[in-house]
Motif scaffolding. Structure first.
Motif, PDB file in Angstrom:
ATOM      1  N   SER A 107       3.964 -12.423   3.454  1.00  0.00           N
ATOM      2  CA  SER A 107       4.382 -11.045   3.161  1.00  0.00           C
ATOM      3  C   SER A 107       5.265 -11.070   1.914  1.00  0.00           C
ATOM      4  O   SER A 107       5.921 -12.065   1.631  1.00  0.00           O
ATOM      5  CB  SER A 107       5.161 -10.436   4.331  1.00  0.00           C
ATOM      6  OG  SER A 107       6.357 -11.157   4.536  1.00  0.00           O
ATOM      7  N   ASN A 115       3.653  -8.255  -8.884  1.00  0.00           N
ATOM      8  CA  ASN A 115       4.352  -8.987  -9.941  1.00  0.00           C
ATOM      9  C   ASN A 115       3.945 -10.451  -9.988  1.00  0.00           C
ATOM     10  O   ASN A 115       4.546 -11.238 -10.713  1.00  0.00           O
ATOM     11  CB  ASN A 115       5.870  -8.929  -9.721  1.00  0.00           C
ATOM     12  CG  ASN A 115       6.461  -7.606 -10.124  1.00  0.00           C
ATOM     13  OD1 ASN A 115       6.056  -7.040 -11.134  1.00  0.00           O
ATOM     14  ND2 ASN A 115       7.387  -7.109  -9.336  1.00  0.00           N
ATOM     15  N   VAL A 142      -6.913 -11.038   8.473  1.00  0.00           N
ATOM     16  CA  VAL A 142      -6.402  -9.926   7.669  1.00  0.00           C
ATOM     17  C   VAL A 142      -7.054  -8.630   8.154  1.00  0.00           C
ATOM     18  O   VAL A 142      -8.239  -8.604   8.495  1.00  0.00           O
ATOM     19  CB  VAL A 142      -6.643 -10.191   6.149  1.00  0.00           C
ATOM     20  CG1 VAL A 142      -8.103 -10.505   5.842  1.00  0.00           C
ATOM     21  CG2 VAL A 142      -6.156  -9.050   5.288  1.00  0.00           C
ATOM     22  N   ASN A 146      -7.029  -3.914   4.526  1.00  0.00           N
ATOM     23  CA  ASN A 146      -6.004  -4.463   3.615  1.00  0.00           C
ATOM     24  C   ASN A 146      -6.657  -5.083   2.377  1.00  0.00           C
ATOM     25  O   ASN A 146      -6.674  -6.303   2.180  1.00  0.00           O
ATOM     26  CB  ASN A 146      -5.160  -5.506   4.377  1.00  0.00           C
ATOM     27  CG  ASN A 146      -3.935  -5.940   3.598  1.00  0.00           C
ATOM     28  OD1 ASN A 146      -3.726  -5.512   2.461  1.00  0.00           O
ATOM     29  ND2 ASN A 146      -3.124  -6.798   4.203  1.00  0.00           N
ATOM     30  N   ALA A 149      -4.774  -7.647  -0.047  1.00  0.00           N
ATOM     31  CA  ALA A 149      -4.671  -9.019   0.449  1.00  0.00           C
ATOM     32  C   ALA A 149      -6.035  -9.713   0.386  1.00  0.00           C
ATOM     33  O   ALA A 149      -6.130 -10.875  -0.042  1.00  0.00           O
ATOM     34  CB  ALA A 149      -4.130  -9.025   1.874  1.00  0.00           C
TER      35      ALA A 149
HETATM   36  C1  LIG Z   1      -0.821  -8.794   0.042  1.00  0.00           C
HETATM   37  C2  LIG Z   1       0.496  -9.148  -0.641  1.00  0.00           C
HETATM   38  C3  LIG Z   1       1.067 -10.396  -0.025  1.00  0.00           C
HETATM   39  C4  LIG Z   1       0.213  -9.387  -2.145  1.00  0.00           C
HETATM   40  O1  LIG Z   1       1.430  -9.800  -2.750  1.00  0.00           O
HETATM   41  P1  LIG Z   1       1.735  -9.515  -4.280  1.00  0.00           P
HETATM   42  O2  LIG Z   1       3.006 -10.190  -4.633  1.00  0.00           O
HETATM   43  O3  LIG Z   1       1.624  -8.077  -4.554  1.00  0.00           O
HETATM   44  O4  LIG Z   1       0.496 -10.304  -4.947  1.00  0.00           O
HETATM   45  P2  LIG Z   1       0.219 -10.555  -6.497  1.00  0.00           P
HETATM   46  O5  LIG Z   1       1.052  -9.673  -7.354  1.00  0.00           O
HETATM   47  O6  LIG Z   1       0.299 -12.021  -6.727  1.00  0.00           O
HETATM   48  O7  LIG Z   1      -1.277 -10.095  -6.601  1.00  0.00           O
HETATM   49  C5  LIG Z   1      -2.270 -10.993  -6.161  1.00  0.00           C
HETATM   50  C6  LIG Z   1      -3.639 -10.397  -6.329  1.00  0.00           C
HETATM   51  O8  LIG Z   1      -3.868  -9.504  -5.265  1.00  0.00           O
HETATM   52  C7  LIG Z   1      -4.625  -8.412  -5.713  1.00  0.00           C
HETATM   53  N1  LIG Z   1      -3.778  -7.235  -5.572  1.00  0.00           N
HETATM   54  C8  LIG Z   1      -2.496  -7.186  -5.155  1.00  0.00           C
HETATM   55  N2  LIG Z   1      -2.070  -5.900  -5.116  1.00  0.00           N
HETATM   56  C9  LIG Z   1      -3.124  -5.145  -5.522  1.00  0.00           C
HETATM   57  C10 LIG Z   1      -3.320  -3.747  -5.667  1.00  0.00           C
HETATM   58  N3  LIG Z   1      -2.350  -2.845  -5.423  1.00  0.00           N
HETATM   59  N4  LIG Z   1      -4.528  -3.322  -6.065  1.00  0.00           N
HETATM   60  C11 LIG Z   1      -5.536  -4.205  -6.324  1.00  0.00           C
HETATM   61  N5  LIG Z   1      -5.381  -5.544  -6.200  1.00  0.00           N
HETATM   62  C12 LIG Z   1      -4.202  -6.002  -5.790  1.00  0.00           C
HETATM   63  C13 LIG Z   1      -4.981  -8.688  -7.153  1.00  0.00           C
HETATM   64  O9  LIG Z   1      -6.181  -9.421  -7.184  1.00  0.00           O
HETATM   65  C14 LIG Z   1      -3.851  -9.585  -7.579  1.00  0.00           C
HETATM   66  O10 LIG Z   1      -4.213 -10.481  -8.592  1.00  0.00           O
HETATM   67  P3  LIG Z   1      -3.955 -10.080 -10.141  1.00  0.00           P
HETATM   68  O11 LIG Z   1      -2.497  -9.831 -10.262  1.00  0.00           O
HETATM   69  O12 LIG Z   1      -4.414 -11.293 -10.870  1.00  0.00           O
HETATM   70  O13 LIG Z   1      -4.754  -8.856 -10.391  1.00  0.00           O
HETATM   71  C15 LIG Z   1       1.504  -7.951  -0.539  1.00  0.00           C
HETATM   72  O14 LIG Z   1       0.861  -6.787  -0.969  1.00  0.00           O
HETATM   73  C16 LIG Z   1       2.053  -7.720   0.870  1.00  0.00           C
HETATM   74  O15 LIG Z   1       2.969  -8.401   1.319  1.00  0.00           O
HETATM   75  N6  LIG Z   1       1.494  -6.742   1.600  1.00  0.00           N
HETATM   76  C17 LIG Z   1       2.001  -6.384   2.936  1.00  0.00           C
HETATM   77  C18 LIG Z   1       1.880  -7.498   3.937  1.00  0.00           C
HETATM   78  C19 LIG Z   1       0.494  -8.051   3.951  1.00  0.00           C
HETATM   79  O16 LIG Z   1      -0.478  -7.351   3.813  1.00  0.00           O
HETATM   80  N7  LIG Z   1       0.404  -9.364   4.164  1.00  0.00           N
HETATM   81  C20 LIG Z   1      -0.865 -10.029   4.312  1.00  0.00           C
HETATM   82  C21 LIG Z   1      -1.287  -9.907   5.739  1.00  0.00           C
HETATM   83  S1  LIG Z   1      -2.861 -10.688   5.995  1.00  0.00           S
END
Ligand SMILES: CC(C)(COP(=O)(O)OP(=O)(O)OC[C@H]1O[C@@H](n2cnc3c(N)ncnc32)[C@H](O)[C@@H]1OP(=O)(O)O)[C@@H](O)C(=O)NCCC(=O)NCCS
Length: 184
Positions: A107, A115, A142, A146, A149
């Motif tokens: 998470s 970022n 997942v 979602n 993710a």
């Molecule tokens: C899923 C999660 C962990 C992603 O974390 P994050 O720090 O935003 O991830 P990143 O910035 O490294 O993005 C990783 C990739 O995810 C995808 N991504 C993330 N947010 C996105 C969005 N809003 N729209 C489209 N793609 C997205 C993209 O492919 C991105 O890669 P890129 O930056 O090269 O385009 C975060 O959104 C989160 O914690 N969500 C709530 C909890 C959750 O869903 N946990 C997973 C449970 S299975």
């Protein structure tokens, strides 16, 4: 373990902020519970909602001790300016016949999404799994809705291998769990 020994990596994010990835210390237990109770309410995508992460500080301390002593398990905290912004874990069972199958979870705090934190943490977890002589399979579940993710997991080579029908029940709204695997 002291803070310096627990540090795995320091990364400059796209927005210029400094992200520290490190193992948890038992002193982190209270802040980790607070963090999990906040992120639980920031999306419907975790296994718990706001204030539904019910471990006591003592139980969380025991959990931290156990994972830090387990060679096939790694928990990573992401910190920016001393604030926990991410918690992730790769956990492997003790039983010898299935010890090579690990489970991954992650998470990131909503203010910090998009970022590169999730990707930085995943890279570190996959590096750990690759360097570990026991782990061969990394699995995760997942919520089917979602997309963020799922896109991230696919970017790291995970593939969809199955579905648990109606596995999630968020306030009466049922959703499938997509099962994804990465074979090392
Ligand atoms: C899923 C999660 C962990 C992603 O974390 P994050 O720090 O935003 O991830 P990143 O910035 O490294 O993005 C990783 C990739 O995810 C995808 N991504 C993330 N947010 C996105 C969005 N809003 N729209 C489209 N793609 C997205 C993209 O492919 C991105 O890669 P890129 O930056 O090269 O385009 C975060 O959104 C989160 O914690 N969500 C709530 C909890 C959750 O869903 N946990 C997973 C449970 S299975």
């Amino acid at each position: 373990m002291n803070v310096n020994l627990s540090i795995l990596k320091e990364i400059k994010l796209r927005n210029g902020q400094q992200l520290i990835l490190r193992k948890p210390l038992i002193e982190d237990a209270k802040k980790m519970i607070e963090y999990l109770n906040i992120v639980g309410g920031e999306s419907d995508n975790l296994l718990f909602g706001k204030d539904e992460f019910r471990l006591t500080v003592e139980q969380e301390m025991e959990h931290i001790k156990r994972i830090n002593n387990d060679l096939n398990t790694l928990m990573i905290l992401g910190l920016i300016d001393n604030e926990i912004v991410s918690v992730a874990q790769i956990d492997s069972p003790n039983r010898k016949r299935i010890a090579h199958n690990s489970e991954f979870s992650i998470s990131v705090k909503k203010n910090y999404w998009k970022n590169g934190i999730g990707s930085a943490v995943m890279s570190e977890i996959i590096r750990f799994a690759n360097e570990n002589s026991t782990i061969r399979n990394v699995s995760l579940g997942v919520k089917s809705s979602n997309n963020n993710a799922i896109i991230m997991y696919e970017k790291f080579g995970f593939t969809k291998i199955g579905v648990h029908k109606n596995n999630f029940n968020v306030n009466g709204n049922f959703d499938d769990e997509i099962l994804m695997d990465l074979y090392l």
